[in-house]
Design an enzyme around this catalytic site. Structure first.
Site, PDB file in Angstrom:
ATOM      1  N   ASP A 120       1.532  -1.206   0.335  1.00  0.00           N
ATOM      2  CA  ASP A 120       0.483   0.552  -0.004  1.00  0.00           C
ATOM      3  C   ASP A 120       0.779   1.410   0.163  1.00  0.00           C
ATOM      4  OD1 ASP A 120      -2.357   1.346   0.176  1.00  0.00           O
ATOM      5  OD2 ASP A 120      -1.764   1.917   2.555  1.00  0.00           O
TER       6      ASP A 120
ATOM      7  N   ASP B  79       0.282   4.962   0.551  1.00  0.00           N
ATOM      8  CA  ASP B  79      -0.075   6.423   2.103  1.00  0.00           C
ATOM      9  C   ASP B  79       0.071   5.722   3.228  1.00  0.00           C
ATOM     10  OD1 ASP B  79      -0.761   8.876   1.085  1.00  0.00           O
ATOM     11  OD2 ASP B  79      -1.621   7.239  -0.282  1.00  0.00           O
TER      12      ASP B  79
END
Length: 223
Positions: A9, A11
């Site tokens: 992922d 952020d």
């Protein structure tokens, strides 16, 4: 089945992007004649996206009059300043180098729109290193639906069982499980104070990016 790739992922997992969000929120408050907001309060809701950050920054609900104008302002500012302060998390460069030396592929599967994700990857010198970048623009359903991860696996030419997915949100772990990937939850990301990554059912939980090195070594040795 042998581990052949790691997906992250963006952020709160691969990158610490919160400083740019915080700077934009503070700039907006200043522009609207308001004192600085609590920085930690903004960081706590980064995973909730623009709506959550604008709501916390201005102390108003999403249905309030004028909210959409503020959200649009936020997104416009972020378009121009999305990679000013964002950086790899401490230790993540070593992890990526280890992955590359081990002849594994790595990539990103993020709910961040491509118009922000691509410039960030380019400006941080990661675009040419990453084997794949999948954003909501590329699928019909974002995480926690597995479509994003299944597309990433397809682009890599790998079975989901050959891929490890690392994330800082329950949606990441749910998507990974649904896709058939191995999963790692991180505690160093943008976790809401009332949430606990150890309750998400991930295959492993880490408190620092460098802990991934041991997990990767173990996964490779056990193949």
């Amino acid at each position: 089945m042998r581990l052949r790739a790691v997906l992250f992922d963006m952020d709160g997992t691969l990158l610490d992007t919160a400083p740019d969000f915080v700077a934009i929120c503070q700039a907006m408050r200043e522009a609207h004649g308001m004192p600085p907001a609590n920085e930690q309060a903004i960081r706590d809701v980064v995973s909730g996206g623009a709506r959550a950050m604008v709501s916390v920054t201005f102390g108003i609900p999403a249905e309030a009059e004028g909210f959409e104008a503020l959200r649009t302002e936020f997104l416009d500012r972020y378009q121009d300043h999305c990679a000013v302060h964002s950086r790899l998390f401490d230790g993540m460069e070593q992890v990526l180098s280890d992955i590359e030396r081990g002849r594994l592929s790595w990539g990103v599967a993020t709910n961040k729109p491509v118009r922000y994700a691509e410039p960030i990857m380019r400006q941080l010198g990661l675009a040419e290193r990453s084997a794949v970048l999948v954003c909501p623009d590329h699928v019909t359903r974002s995480k926690p639906d597995p479509e994003m991860l299944l597309l990433a696996c397809k682009k890599l030419g790998l079975a989901p069982q050959e891929v490890l997915f690392v994330g800082d949100d329950l949606r990441d772990i749910e998507a990974g499980h649904a896709a058939g990937c191995r999963t790692v939850a991180v505690t160093y990301g943008y976790i809401h104070p009332e949430d606990n990554p150890r309750n998400w059912g991930a295959d492993a939980v880490i408190d620092h990016p460098l802990e991934l090195r041991a997990l990767l070594d173990q996964a490779l040795c056990n193949c």
